[in-house]
Design an enzyme around this catalytic site. Structure first.
Site, PDB file in Angstrom:
ATOM      1  CB  SER A 263      -0.880   0.018   1.252  1.00 28.47           C
ATOM      2  OG  SER A 263      -0.065   0.271   2.383  1.00 28.47           O
ATOM      3  CE  LYS A 264       1.163   8.290  -1.110  1.00 30.69           C
ATOM      4  NZ  LYS A 264       2.045   8.645  -0.015  1.00 30.69           N
ATOM      5  NE  ARG A 265      -0.273   3.460   7.744  1.00 30.80           N
ATOM      6  CZ  ARG A 265      -0.380   2.368   8.500  1.00 30.80           C
ATOM      7  NH1 ARG A 265      -1.251   1.422   8.183  1.00 30.80           N
ATOM      8  NH2 ARG A 265       0.349   2.215   9.579  1.00 30.80           N
TER       9      ARG A 265
END
Ligand code: GLU
Length: 509
Positions: A263-265
């Protein structure tokens, strides 16, 4: 039959690298088979529309060298290629499904749907669905009388069209990557096909468009596999079974530790981009870096992506786009999720830097050192590039890596210096300095010969004197061969640096 594939992103934000990989695999497959690569924008969900996302997608594909043959932005015979511009097309198919008994109108309000879920939960149903059982108790054209339906329609009550999912039917999908996937329709719900806002849902629009655009292969992420039985049924119910595309569902991109989807996180936390190019969020103004903006070459980026789920039959790892087109095959795409590895991504970049024409590095170095005074001509700068290219992972590191060519050292690695600064060592450096000043034809090779003969004459060992010379010339212990450095520096600089070292080193002895 001509192979026709499509990349069909929804413009709900920047493209994730997983999306770029999907586009890449589609493109490789199309090119390999002499087919067509389409770009279709799936923007039926207007609530999730993000300004600038479509342009971002187009720009990113261009940067990667993924060429679009048909669709957005080039046009083509089966347009329009943006679903919001095709709005008028879908209703007729939804209505056709209703008339043929494969779909129905449903009038339930959001509150009624909530109430249904609540009641079913109370009865112990863990995952309440609108399906062949619950539909009987809801407000739809299957449960209400014809008159009642008519009345509601005439009164302008809002309604959706839902598929009438069969109660117990095996739906079989022959996936190129996963082979046979069989799902019982009892697991599936009566998905909305057409919304009350007059727009189709993803499912209907996707199937109708793939059919009308004569798509032969649907190559997409694994997250769409659960929707595929519904799509297969839609082909059947619309009478298009004969022209149903073949499916290939690509493995998920996983976090580096293999625990869940990337994910982006994860990227933010571990310090790597998950987008191809820089993205500025139009609402918050937040800027996220992209592979391009942190200094990846387009060629290494696609090479790295190509290996996230696929590998060739031999051990070759470095591929150009043309070579990927030759070697790629869907049959060699794995089912298992592909772990993302940023270190490996950087390694790919390093390898592609080595393959660049040195002129490219030269131009980059020149830009990076703009305004910095130095006495080098292009030939010298080219030598610097070729000495340093193995030592960088990003072209932007070039000038930093080359800094000692442009400036005499100001400090030295203290620990090493203390270890190596013997009286004999310093005397040796002084001798070298003297001899260099007498040299009429200075070169790296000449210095090498001088170094060896002096060392021999003095009865010294390489390990005693080489580090001293290296530190004197570059101020660091790492770098390309010392005599190559000296060759580029030239006689004057070498002398100047030896002199500086002879003034400074004794304090360490
Ligand atoms: N619009 C879908 C997406 O955003 C397309 C999925 C598909 O390729 O069918 O990925």
């Amino acid at each position: 039959m001509e192979v026709r594939v499509r990349f069909a992103p929804s413009p709900t934000g920047p493209l994730h690298i997983g999306g770029v990989r999907t586009a890449l695999y589609n493109y490789l497959f199309a090119r390999q088979n002499g087919g067509k690569m389409l770009l279709r924008i799936e923007d039926t969900d207007q609530t999730r529309y993000v300004k600038g996302a479509e342009e971002y997608i187009i720009k990113s594909l261009q940067w990667c060298g993924i060429e679009i043959d048909e669709g957005i932005p080039v046009g083509g015979p089966y347009g329009p290629y943006r679903q919001s511009d095709r709005k008028a097309i879908y209703k007729e198919y939804a209505e056709q499904l209703v008339s043929n008994g494969y779909a129905y109108y449903a009038f339930d309000t959001a509150e009624e749907l909530d109430e249904m879920r609540r009641k079913m939960k109370v009865q112990g149903v863990p995952n309440p669905q609108y399906n062949s059982i619950s539909r009987q108790y809801m407000k739809n054209s299957l449960s209400l009388s014809e008159d009642e339906v008519q009345k509601r329609m005439e009164a302008g009550e809002s309604y959706v069209i839902r598929i009438k999912m069969p109660r117990n039917e095996e739906v079989k999908i022959n996936d190129i990557i996963r082979k046979w996937v069989v799902v019982n329709s009892a697991q599936l719900d009566d998905k909305v096909l057409f919304k009350s806002d007059g727009m189709p849902t993803y499912h209907l629009a996707n199937v109708v468009d793939d059919y009308l655009m004569k798509i032969t292969h649907v190559i997409r992420g694994e997250e769409w596999l659960p929707s595929t039985p519904l799509h297969v049924l839609l082909y059947k119910y619309l009478g298009w079974e004969e022209s149903m595309p073949q499916f290939a569902h690509l493995p998920l991109l996983l976090r580096p530790d293999g625990n869940g989807k990337l994910s982006k996180r994860d990227g933010d936390m571990m310090g790597f981009p998950v987008y191809p190019m820089e993205w500025k969020d139009p609402k918050t103004g937040d800027v996220s870096s992209g592979y391009e903006s942190v200094g990846f070459l387009d060629t290494s980026f696609i090479n790295m992506l190509s290996f996230l789920g696929w590998h060739p039959s031999d051990n070759k790892e470095i591929f150009s786009m043309d070579e990927l087109i030759q070697s790629f095959s869907l049959e060699r795409v794995s089912k298992a999720g592909a772990k993302f590895d940023y270190e490996k991504a950087k390694w790919f970049n390093q390898q592609h830097i080595l393959q660049l024409e040195e002129g490219v590095l030269l131009e980059n170095l020149k830009t990076q050192i703009q305004g910095q005074a130095h006495a080098y001509n292009d030939n010298d700068l080219l030598k610097i590039c070729s000495l340093l290219k193995e030592r960088i992972q990003f072209i932007s590191e070039l000038s930093n890596e080359a800094s000692y060519f442009f400036k005499s050292p100001e400090n030295y690695p203290e620990k090493m210096l203390r270890k190596k600064c013997s009286a004999e060592g310093l005397a040796f450096l002084a001798k070298i300095n003297e001899s260099v000043s007498l040299m009429s034809d200075f070169s790296g090779n000449a210095l090498h010969t001088l170094f060896n003969s002096t060392m021999e004459a003095e009865g010294l060992k390489m390990g005693q004197v080489m580090p001293l010379l290296r530190m004197a010339l570059s101020g660091t212990m790492s770098g390309p061969p010392v005599f190559d450095i000296a060759d580029v520096l030239g006689k004057e600089s070498v002398q100047e640096r030896l002199k500086l070292a002879l003034e400074r080193f004794p304090t360490y002895a």
